[in-house]
Scaffold this active site. Sequence first.
Site, mmCIF file in Angstrom:
data_model
loop_
_atom_site.group_PDB
_atom_site.id
_atom_site.type_symbol
_atom_site.label_atom_id
_atom_site.label_comp_id
_atom_site.label_asym_id
_atom_site.label_seq_id
_atom_site.Cartn_x
_atom_site.Cartn_y
_atom_site.Cartn_z
ATOM 1 C CB ALA A 234 -0.911 0.006 1.225
ATOM 2 C CB ALA A 235 1.684 3.819 -2.015
ATOM 3 C CB ALA A 236 -1.019 6.054 2.767
ATOM 4 C CB SER A 237 -0.505 11.164 2.157
ATOM 5 O OG SER A 237 -1.195 10.975 3.387
ATOM 6 C CD GLN B 75 5.902 3.119 -1.246
ATOM 7 O OE1 GLN B 75 5.580 4.239 -1.623
ATOM 8 N NE2 GLN B 75 6.831 2.386 -1.855
ATOM 9 C CB VAL B 76 2.663 -1.020 3.813
ATOM 10 C CG1 VAL B 76 2.762 -2.360 4.535
ATOM 11 C CG2 VAL B 76 2.084 0.044 4.738
ATOM 12 C CE LYS C 263 1.776 3.362 8.874
ATOM 13 N NZ LYS C 263 0.668 3.463 9.864
ATOM 14 C CG ASP D 39 -10.825 3.828 10.198
ATOM 15 O OD1 ASP D 39 -12.044 3.764 9.942
ATOM 16 O OD2 ASP D 39 -9.972 4.135 9.338
#
Length: 563
Positions: free
Chosen positions: A131-134, A137-138, A152, A284
């Site tokens: 996964a790539a978030a702001s 990145q994992v 992470k 969440d």
Amino acid sequence: MLKGAFQDFNRLRQVAAIAARHGFADLFERSGIGKLLGKKIESENGAETRRGSIARRFRTMLDELGPSFVKLGQVLSTRADLLPAEFIQELSYLQDNATPLPIELIREQIESSFQKKTEELFSFIDTEPLAAASIAQVHRAKTHDGDEVVVKVQRPGIAQNIDADLSILYYLAKAMEAVIEETGLYTLSGIVEEFDKAIHEELNFLNEAQNIEIFFESHKEREKVRIPRVYRELTNATVLTMESIPGQKLSKAQLSQDEKTALAQLAIEEAFHQLFEDGLFHGDPHPGNLLVLDGPKIALIDFGLVGKITKPMQETLVNLVLAVSLKDAGSVARLLYRLGEPTERTNLLEFRDDIEQIFSSYTPASLAELSAKHLLNDLMSLSIKYRIRIPKEYAVLCRAAVTTEGILRTLHPDMNISEMVLPYAKKILAERYDMSHFQESGMRTLFRLSTSINEVPLQLSQILLDLEAGKFSVSLNSEQFAQHNQTLRSLGAVVFAGLCTCGLIIGSFVLFASKNWEFNGIPILGIVAIAAASFISFVSGLWYFSKGGIFKLSLKRFFRSRS
């Protein structure tokens, strides 16, 4: 320093331009930001802007502004006590996706963080990210002991970018507060401060590691729920390494109806354990953060948002759930008033009547037909109306409850939630009214009562002696008194500045007439007096119009006129 200021100024221009493109130019123009930027900010009323609602345009604006503002929107989406339900719904659609970074940059970040070569830490790191978030990145990886792990890694430079955007957010909040008529239960600066704290907690991966470890310890005896193990020797503030749990995300799992029913029962059981036994809950729990394992079992991942519930909060929560289930509007009103922080006197009779109207608008045959989402939104809106500030933990809990209900409805649309919840409710009530607890709480109550009784005579004597000596005084603290006091002080300062300006102007006329201290025929002292008068007049006027609170913009009327 000068480079940073120039970059902030350019970023502010960019923020203003994007806001104008989404129809929010009026707020920026009224706050004086247009003058600071040296140009008038005008809305670009295109077809998309005219069609979109205020909430949708606000969401798309944050999305276009970049990672910091997307994160702000995600934080706000958990706070139904801050924004109307329409905004909460729209902000929940914000996706924290980003373009993946090349593996070379990820390796550099890991090596910079540990001051070691990547090969010394891991025997293998997958070049393709999970996964790539702001923020991070994992990647999948493997330790030298052969353990499958998930790493992470924080994006390089993201902390500096967020700090730069935060400085702009603080400036925008201060500027908007000068022209917004109502501040609600929270000031804009207060919201930015809370976001500042939340985002810096998220940027420090050691906080998430601690949350995972607490969950891991509390779930050791729960065979149907798995929590990943943290590898502390491979974890620091910018890199988090945890156990890789093989499983399918709930959102993508292909399940039979029996498996769905079992998972729904397990989800309810897990929610009750977290709330009423652990006092720590996943903030969440959406389907992407739940992995389905064989059994069926579930695994929880992503512990960036976690809520904490104390024992007194648990007691209040149990009472509130019971009061809602019994449709006891009076008890709900008192409990909401008690768990919140009223910013002014609340008329409990009117509050109760409004809650009664909410209950009467629902006509479910059972709790299975009652939507927690709509009921919680209605109660939150009512709390805002009566200016009762709901603590952050309860707001996060409401978000988690709505998300959990959505999962349950997806797994088993026809399920009777009240029947599934009943055994756990009975267990809570049985523990609450256990005689041993009664004895403990009774002894505590008697001790407090005896202490108070012993103190009352001394306190009464103190009051009587103070009255006799003429030293008795009563102190009144009121927000309105403080505002009136501030207004009088502001008025006094402006009047004083005006008198000084008048004196300097009159004095300058006298100096012009006497023509002393001339230079090339120009009276120097007269010019200095006029300049001083102009400066005082300009500064006092600027201060008055920015701080005085006149001609402020009503957000309600602004939104109503454009929705």
